[in-house]
Design a protein around this motif. Structure first.
Motif, PDB file in Angstrom:
ATOM      1  N   LEU A   1      39.553  54.867  37.594  1.00 14.33           N
ATOM      2  CA  LEU A   1      39.030  53.706  36.878  1.00 14.33           C
ATOM      3  C   LEU A   1      37.540  53.899  36.576  1.00 14.33           C
ATOM      4  CD1 LEU A   1      39.684  50.892  35.758  1.00 14.33           C
ATOM      5  CD2 LEU A   1      39.164  49.942  38.011  1.00 14.33           C
ATOM      6  N   GLU A   2      36.824  54.493  37.565  1.00 12.16           N
ATOM      7  CA  GLU A   2      35.392  54.749  37.375  1.00 12.16           C
ATOM      8  C   GLU A   2      35.183  55.761  36.252  1.00 12.16           C
ATOM      9  OE1 GLU A   2      31.935  57.341  37.746  1.00 12.16           O
ATOM     10  OE2 GLU A   2      33.950  57.872  38.474  1.00 12.16           O
ATOM     11  N   GLN A   3      36.034  56.815  36.206  1.00 11.31           N
ATOM     12  CA  GLN A   3      35.905  57.824  35.159  1.00 11.31           C
ATOM     13  C   GLN A   3      36.196  57.238  33.776  1.00 11.31           C
ATOM     14  OE1 GLN A   3      38.511  60.948  36.443  1.00 11.31           O
ATOM     15  NE2 GLN A   3      37.133  61.668  38.071  1.00 11.31           N
ATOM     16  N   ALA A   4      37.201  56.324  33.718  1.00  9.39           N
ATOM     17  CA  ALA A   4      37.531  55.678  32.440  1.00  9.39           C
ATOM     18  C   ALA A   4      36.429  54.727  31.992  1.00  9.39           C
ATOM     19  CB  ALA A   4      38.854  54.930  32.559  1.00  9.39           C
ATOM     20  N   ALA A   5      35.735  54.134  32.956  1.00  8.29           N
ATOM     21  CA  ALA A   5      34.699  53.158  32.625  1.00  8.29           C
ATOM     22  C   ALA A   5      33.381  53.805  32.245  1.00  8.29           C
ATOM     23  CB  ALA A   5      34.490  52.196  33.806  1.00  8.29           C
ATOM     24  N   ARG A   6      33.154  55.041  32.669  1.00  9.40           N
ATOM     25  CA  ARG A   6      31.871  55.695  32.446  1.00  9.40           C
ATOM     26  C   ARG A   6      31.420  55.671  30.974  1.00  9.40           C
ATOM     27  NH1 ARG A   6      27.900  56.805  36.166  1.00  9.40           N
ATOM     28  NH2 ARG A   6      28.847  57.452  38.156  1.00  9.40           N
TER      29      ARG A   6
ATOM     30  N   PHE B   1      32.138  46.265  39.397  1.00  6.98           N
ATOM     31  CA  PHE B   1      33.066  45.598  40.309  1.00  6.98           C
ATOM     32  C   PHE B   1      34.343  45.217  39.571  1.00  6.98           C
ATOM     33  CE2 PHE B   1      28.815  44.838  41.865  1.00  6.98           C
ATOM     34  CZ  PHE B   1      28.926  45.181  43.196  1.00  6.98           C
ATOM     35  N   LEU B   2      35.434  45.287  40.299  1.00  8.00           N
ATOM     36  CA  LEU B   2      36.745  44.913  39.778  1.00  8.00           C
ATOM     37  C   LEU B   2      36.950  43.410  39.965  1.00  8.00           C
ATOM     38  CD1 LEU B   2      39.568  45.711  38.687  1.00  8.00           C
ATOM     39  CD2 LEU B   2      40.250  46.050  41.077  1.00  8.00           C
ATOM     40  N   LEU B   3      37.297  42.762  38.864  1.00 14.46           N
ATOM     41  CA  LEU B   3      37.625  41.335  38.946  1.00 14.46           C
ATOM     42  C   LEU B   3      39.113  41.233  39.250  1.00 14.46           C
ATOM     43  CD1 LEU B   3      36.416  38.497  38.580  1.00 14.46           C
ATOM     44  CD2 LEU B   3      37.087  38.602  36.187  1.00 14.46           C
ATOM     45  N   ASP B   4      39.443  41.041  40.506  1.00 16.81           N
ATOM     46  CA  ASP B   4      40.847  41.070  40.931  1.00 16.81           C
ATOM     47  C   ASP B   4      41.579  39.793  40.527  1.00 16.81           C
ATOM     48  OD1 ASP B   4      40.056  39.116  42.746  1.00 16.81           O
ATOM     49  OD2 ASP B   4      39.666  40.597  44.310  1.00 16.81           O
ATOM     50  N   GLU B   5      42.890  39.795  40.775  1.00 15.91           N
ATOM     51  CA  GLU B   5      43.727  38.677  40.361  1.00 15.91           C
ATOM     52  C   GLU B   5      43.310  37.377  41.032  1.00 15.91           C
ATOM     53  OE1 GLU B   5      45.946  38.413  38.014  1.00 15.91           O
ATOM     54  OE2 GLU B   5      45.618  40.499  37.434  1.00 15.91           O
ATOM     55  N   ALA B   6      42.968  37.437  42.285  1.00 14.89           N
ATOM     56  CA  ALA B   6      42.577  36.230  43.008  1.00 14.89           C
ATOM     57  C   ALA B   6      41.304  35.631  42.398  1.00 14.89           C
ATOM     58  CB  ALA B   6      42.358  36.548  44.488  1.00 14.89           C
ATOM     59  N   THR B   7      40.358  36.500  42.067  1.00 13.14           N
ATOM     60  CA  THR B   7      39.114  36.016  41.466  1.00 13.14           C
ATOM     61  C   THR B   7      39.366  35.480  40.065  1.00 13.14           C
ATOM     62  OG1 THR B   7      37.936  37.715  42.723  1.00 13.14           O
ATOM     63  CG2 THR B   7      36.730  36.624  40.959  1.00 13.14           C
TER      64      THR B   7
ATOM     65  N   LEU C   1      33.396  44.250  31.116  1.00 12.47           N
ATOM     66  CA  LEU C   1      34.100  45.324  30.428  1.00 12.47           C
ATOM     67  C   LEU C   1      35.601  45.180  30.634  1.00 12.47           C
ATOM     68  CD1 LEU C   1      31.880  48.292  31.695  1.00 12.47           C
ATOM     69  CD2 LEU C   1      31.586  47.016  29.574  1.00 12.47           C
ATOM     70  N   ASN C   2      36.370  45.653  29.667  1.00 15.03           N
ATOM     71  CA  ASN C   2      37.819  45.741  29.809  1.00 15.03           C
ATOM     72  C   ASN C   2      38.191  47.220  29.741  1.00 15.03           C
ATOM     73  OD1 ASN C   2      38.825  42.921  29.871  1.00 15.03           O
ATOM     74  ND2 ASN C   2      37.763  42.804  27.897  1.00 15.03           N
ATOM     75  N   VAL C   3      38.688  47.749  30.852  1.00 12.87           N
ATOM     76  CA  VAL C   3      39.006  49.167  30.962  1.00 12.87           C
ATOM     77  C   VAL C   3      40.397  49.314  31.577  1.00 12.87           C
ATOM     78  CG1 VAL C   3      38.336  51.385  31.967  1.00 12.87           C
ATOM     79  CG2 VAL C   3      36.564  49.759  31.227  1.00 12.87           C
ATOM     80  N   LYS C   4      41.267  49.980  30.827  1.00  8.08           N
ATOM     81  CA  LYS C   4      42.622  50.260  31.338  1.00  8.08           C
ATOM     82  C   LYS C   4      43.317  48.976  31.788  1.00  8.08           C
ATOM     83  CE  LYS C   4      43.347  53.993  33.727  1.00  8.08           C
ATOM     84  NZ  LYS C   4      43.276  55.053  34.752  1.00  8.08           N
ATOM     85  N   GLY C   5      43.117  47.916  31.047  1.00  2.00           N
ATOM     86  CA  GLY C   5      43.760  46.648  31.365  1.00  2.00           C
ATOM     87  C   GLY C   5      43.125  45.888  32.508  1.00  2.00           C
ATOM     88  N   GLU C   6      42.027  46.390  33.032  1.00  2.00           N
ATOM     89  CA  GLU C   6      41.342  45.725  34.140  1.00  2.00           C
ATOM     90  C   GLU C   6      40.044  45.101  33.640  1.00  2.00           C
ATOM     91  OE1 GLU C   6      42.576  45.268  36.958  1.00  2.00           O
ATOM     92  OE2 GLU C   6      44.094  46.816  37.277  1.00  2.00           O
ATOM     93  N   ARG C   7      39.680  43.951  34.203  1.00  3.15           N
ATOM     94  CA  ARG C   7      38.418  43.300  33.895  1.00  3.15           C
ATOM     95  C   ARG C   7      37.373  43.759  34.911  1.00  3.15           C
ATOM     96  NH1 ARG C   7      37.198  38.435  31.324  1.00  3.15           N
ATOM     97  NH2 ARG C   7      39.058  38.890  30.101  1.00  3.15           N
TER      98      ARG C   7
END
Length: 433
Positions: free
Chosen positions: A117-122, A168-174, A139-145
């Protein structure tokens, strides 16, 4: 029988008022909801973003930069982070970069399970300003916020020791917490706006009813004045008001058959009421002469058309009557007066009225003549097609004449008045009343 007035017309104006008011209030509710909802969403999102930045800043600023420098190795720095930060930073980070105030990297950490995920976000990362303020990007990277945050790290002497930058990853709970945080005030605002709209509806409806009632009374007064004025002119011409009633009803039916819309029919009513209003300015010896007028007298009589135009020109409300007042003595072949208009250059309302005016004169009793039979009257109308009258309108009228004459020709003045009142109120107010 003439086309009747439906019972539903009695409430048409109020039905239209309800429909229009509901449509406008609904539109207002949607617009206010969009504006208020957008504002709430923007404010709540800003609050959420501020909360995230505040959370990172609160715990990142507790990092001991000097200790991280002493630890040196990434593993030691990671252990320091785990011990010095709370759950969000420790569990949600993808990438952490800590630099001293000269911009030298002290620690660069990548979460062991989020390297891809870090490599995709770079490629998406852009440098955040390294100043005394906090900064954030989403940012939206690989379907993750992902949330990219940068905050300054204070030194013990009050200066700036360095800079903390994290992804930081914005997880489902957040995310769920964020959606709930936004949804509740948004729903509350929409319900509040809807409640206000529902409360205002009967108030606005009552106000509009009062305005509509007043408008109807004014309009009815205007119609009555036009009718009274027409009847007064008829009486001065040694006639009763019956002629005005009959020709107006005849004209309306022929106008409907000719395809006139309600605007045209309203002008036709006013014109029929007031077609001879200019005769008020004609001297009695000419107006009341029992025999045929000589050439000089006829020239005086012809002036009533221009006088009528002048009278109605002073009223915006009566102006639709002009076509009939100015044109009902024009003839289809151009031999009429005052302008000698020909064919379709004569306004349609004037062409319609010319037929019914002559028809009623032929079939009615006057002090100086007996009524002609229906058959004889229609033969005169038929023979005038193409010369005096519009031939296409003559054909339409001949189809209707027997029915119209049977229904209207023999009615008493009071019955004619009631019938005409209903027709006028239907056209001008959309109600029978």
């Amino acid at each position: 029988m003439l086309r009747g007035i439906s019972a539903t017309h009695a409430n048409t104006d109020m039905t239209d008022l309800h429909r229009t008011l509901l449509q406008r209030l609904l539109l207002a509710w949607l617009l206010v909801s969009l504006v208020a909802g957008g504002a709430v969403y923007y404010l709540e999102r800003a609050r959420f973003n501020d909360a995230i930045v505040g959370l990172v800043a609160e715990h990142a600023t507790r990092l001991d930069v000097a200790q991280l420098v002493r630890d040196g190795a990434a593993d030691a720095a990671y252990q320091s982070l785990l011990s010095q930060t709370r759950e969000f930073i420790a569990n949600n980070y993808v990438l952490i970069d800590i630099r001293d105030r000269e911009g030298r990297q002290i620690a660069g950490l990548v979460h062991p399970q989020r390297r891809s995920l870090e490599q995709a976000a770079r490629p998406e990362l852009t440098a955040l300003p390294h100043d005394r303020g906090s900064h954030m990007r989403i940012l939206n990277v690989k379907g993750e916020r992902l949330i990219h945050v940068g905050v300054p790290l204070p030194a013990r002497d009050g200066g700036q020791a360095g800079y903390f930058e994290g992804l930081f990853l914005l997880d489902e709970a957040t995310r769920a917490a964020f959606q709930t945080q936004i949804r509740r005030p948004l729903v509350a605002v929409l319900l509040a706006v809807l409640g206000t709209t529902l409360v205002l509806y009967p108030v606005i409806l009552a106000l509009n009813r009062s305005v509509l009632r007043a408008s109807r009374e004014i309009l009815k007064g205007n119609l009555e004045m036009a009718s009274v004025l027409g009847a007064a002119i008829a009486k001065r011409d040694s006639d009763t008001g019956d002629h005005n009633y009959r020709v107006t009803l005849y004209a309306l039916r022929l106008g409907e058959a000719a395809g006139l819309d309600d605007t045209g029919l309203r002008g036709l009513i006013l014109g029929a009421f007031l077609h001879d209003v200019g005769k008020i300015g004609i001297p009695d010896p000419v107006l009341l002469k029992p025999g045929r007028l000589d050439a000089a007298e006829f020239e005086i009589m012809r002036r009533h058309v221009g006088l009528g135009e002048e009278i109605i020109a002073k009223s915006d409300w009566l102006r639709p009557a002009r076509d009939v007042v100015a044109g009902h003595h024009e003839k289809f072949d151009g031999s009429g007066y005052p302008l000698g208009l020909k064919g379709e250059a004569i306004p349609l309302n004037a062409r319609i009225f010319a037929i019914v005016d002559v028809f009623d004169a032929l079939t009615s009793r006057r002090p100086y003549k007996d009524p002609l039979s229906l058959e004889a009257s229609l033969e005169i109308i038929r023979s005038g097609g193409g010369t005096h009258f519009d031939p296409s309108l003559v054909e339409r009228f001949l189809e209707l004449a027997a029915e119209l004459h049977a229904d209207i020709g023999g009615r008493a003045p009071d019955a004619l008045s009631v019938m005409l009142r209903r027709q006028a109120l239907r056209l001008f107010l959309g109600a029978e009343d």
